[in-house]
Design an enzyme around this catalytic site. Structure first.
Site, PDB file in Angstrom:
ATOM      1  N   HIS A  37       0.840  -1.203   0.000  1.00  0.00           N
ATOM      2  CA  HIS A  37       0.000   0.000   0.000  1.00  0.00           C
ATOM      3  C   HIS A  37       0.877   1.254   0.000  1.00  0.00           C
ATOM      4  CE1 HIS A  37      -2.712  -2.918   2.256  1.00  0.00           C
ATOM      5  NE2 HIS A  37      -3.528  -2.504   1.316  1.00  0.00           N
ATOM      6  N   GLN A  61     -18.059  -6.516  -0.860  1.00  0.00           N
ATOM      7  CA  GLN A  61     -17.194  -7.353  -1.699  1.00  0.00           C
ATOM      8  C   GLN A  61     -16.790  -8.667  -1.045  1.00  0.00           C
ATOM      9  OE1 GLN A  61     -14.098  -4.219  -1.825  1.00  0.00           O
ATOM     10  NE2 GLN A  61     -12.633  -5.898  -1.769  1.00  0.00           N
ATOM     11  N   SER A 186      -2.599  -7.862   3.190  1.00  0.00           N
ATOM     12  CA  SER A 186      -3.079  -7.707   4.568  1.00  0.00           C
ATOM     13  C   SER A 186      -3.387  -9.077   5.161  1.00  0.00           C
ATOM     14  CB  SER A 186      -4.329  -6.839   4.599  1.00  0.00           C
ATOM     15  OG  SER A 186      -4.086  -5.638   3.917  1.00  0.00           O
TER      16      SER A 186
HETATM   17  P1  AMP Z   1      -6.545  -3.722  -0.292  1.00  0.00           P
HETATM   18  O1  AMP Z   1      -6.371  -2.924   0.962  1.00  0.00           O
HETATM   19  O2  AMP Z   1      -6.107  -5.138  -0.186  1.00  0.00           O
HETATM   20  O3  AMP Z   1      -7.916  -3.552  -0.896  1.00  0.00           O
HETATM   21  O4  AMP Z   1      -5.548  -3.075  -1.327  1.00  0.00           O
HETATM   22  C1  AMP Z   1      -5.599  -1.711  -1.657  1.00  0.00           C
HETATM   23  C2  AMP Z   1      -4.757  -1.477  -2.878  1.00  0.00           C
HETATM   24  O5  AMP Z   1      -3.408  -1.841  -2.618  1.00  0.00           O
HETATM   25  C3  AMP Z   1      -5.226  -2.336  -4.077  1.00  0.00           C
HETATM   26  O6  AMP Z   1      -5.165  -1.566  -5.260  1.00  0.00           O
HETATM   27  C4  AMP Z   1      -4.216  -3.456  -4.080  1.00  0.00           C
HETATM   28  O7  AMP Z   1      -4.023  -4.026  -5.364  1.00  0.00           O
HETATM   29  C5  AMP Z   1      -2.969  -2.727  -3.622  1.00  0.00           C
HETATM   30  N1  AMP Z   1      -2.000  -3.700  -3.086  1.00  0.00           N
HETATM   31  C6  AMP Z   1      -2.206  -4.581  -2.079  1.00  0.00           C
HETATM   32  N2  AMP Z   1      -1.127  -5.365  -1.907  1.00  0.00           N
HETATM   33  C7  AMP Z   1      -0.204  -4.955  -2.815  1.00  0.00           C
HETATM   34  C8  AMP Z   1       1.110  -5.383  -3.158  1.00  0.00           C
HETATM   35  N3  AMP Z   1       1.723  -6.377  -2.512  1.00  0.00           N
HETATM   36  N4  AMP Z   1       1.746  -4.746  -4.166  1.00  0.00           N
HETATM   37  C9  AMP Z   1       1.134  -3.736  -4.844  1.00  0.00           C
HETATM   38  N5  AMP Z   1      -0.114  -3.297  -4.575  1.00  0.00           N
HETATM   39  C10 AMP Z   1      -0.770  -3.891  -3.583  1.00  0.00           C
END
Ligand code: AMP
Length: 282
Positions: A37, A61, A186
């Site tokens: 993030h 979701q 996460s």
């Molecule tokens: P989330 O909190 O899991 O919904 O993720 C929020 C954003 O962070 C989304 O666009 C994810 O694709 C991105 N994201 C999560 N993990 C990674 C990672 N390891 N590398 C790059 N982007 C990430």
């Protein structure tokens, strides 16, 4: 940095920036932030006058109630990291603020939301589209940042922006990994030390499959990855598919497309992990 809970307060806070035509960048997240993030946020801070990060665990979701319940929530630590990164506003609304009434924006994504994740998590991407389109309405960003880790999600957001003709530039950010190669997520917080080590085999298998991709048929690459991961004690593949990076249609031959990606979902115990690898991009 200011932490804001309501749409009205966020609009008030953004008003001066809007009237001075400052550029607004936006990073939607579900919190429990890690260096993946952080990379999105850093890029957003660098490329815009204002950086808004949302932290919202979106019930729409989750098709699995237990997964929603167990999703880590660490707002205090998230805000600390976001402040260090130079975030302007954190938007951390309640579910009632985002969904005062059952909100349904059902979009037809064709096959994009039916394959892979969509097959195993029915309704998931409409839930993502609902919240992201709502957040886009609220924040009205010029640019929004999404990770390539959620490859299918990125394809669907691009399609949604196209379908709704939204004046927002979608920026894809490469996957950030742990030292052992495991894609940061996460959900990794729920893995034991042993499971973190085991899960590193997912990316190892994907990397090894690149040379297989250059030597043999696409079907054999698929079998190679599934067998290689399933052989590891503690890992169980839910799907692995080799697809066109734009349409997400299955590929049968290396010559079928100029953009080919392998996408995988794997259970490590009861934690579901996803990852992907680009085989070809011209
Ligand atoms: P989330 O909190 O899991 O919904 O993720 C929020 C954003 O962070 C989304 O666009 C994810 O694709 C991105 N994201 C999560 N993990 C990674 C990672 N390891 N590398 C790059 N982007 C990430």
């Amino acid at each position: 940095m200011k932490v804001i809970q309501t749409i009205t307060a966020l609009n008030e806070a953004l008003q001066p920036y809007r009237s001075s035509e400052a550029s607004i960048g936006f990073v939607p997240t579900m919190g429990a932030l890690h260096q993946g993030h952080a990379t999105l946020v850093k890029q957003c801070v660098t490329e815009n006058d204002v950086c808004v990060v949302s932290v919202f665990v979106n019930p729409a979701q989750f098709n699995n109630k237990e997964d929603l319940r167990l999703y880590p929530r660490t707002l205090e630590a998230d805000c600390k990291l976001l402040e260090e990164l130079g975030t302007t506003f954190v938007f951390a609304p309640s579910a009632e603020e985002i969904y005062p009434e059952p909100y349904m924006r059902v979009l037809d994504f064709g096959i994009l939301d039916k394959v892979m994740e969509g097959r195993f998590r029915p309704g998931h991407f409409n839930g993502v589209a609902q919240v992201v389109s709502k957040l886009f309405d609220i924040v009205k960003p010029h640019k929004a940042y999404f990770g390539e880790k959620d490859f299918q999600q990125l394809a669907i957001i691009r399609e949604m922006v196209n379908m709704l003709r939204l004046p927002i530039r979608i920026i894809g950010v490469p996957i950030v990994r742990e030292e052992n190669g495991l894609a940061m997520s996460s959900r990794n917080m729920r893995l034991s030390d042993k499971e973190r080590e085991t899960s590193a085999e997912i990316y190892k298998s994907l990397k090894e499959s690149v040379s297989v991709f250059n030597q043999t048929s696409v079907d054999k690459v698929t079998d190679f990855v599934i067998d290689r991961v399933n052989k590891i004690d503690g890992l169980a593949v839910e799907y692995f598919e080799i697809v066109d990076g734009n349409s997400l249609q299955l590929i049968s031959n290396q010559a079928d497309s100029d953009f080919i990606v392998g996408c995988i979902a794997v259970f490590c115990g009861d934690v579901r992990l996803i990852d992907n690898i680009t085989y070809k991009k011209n």
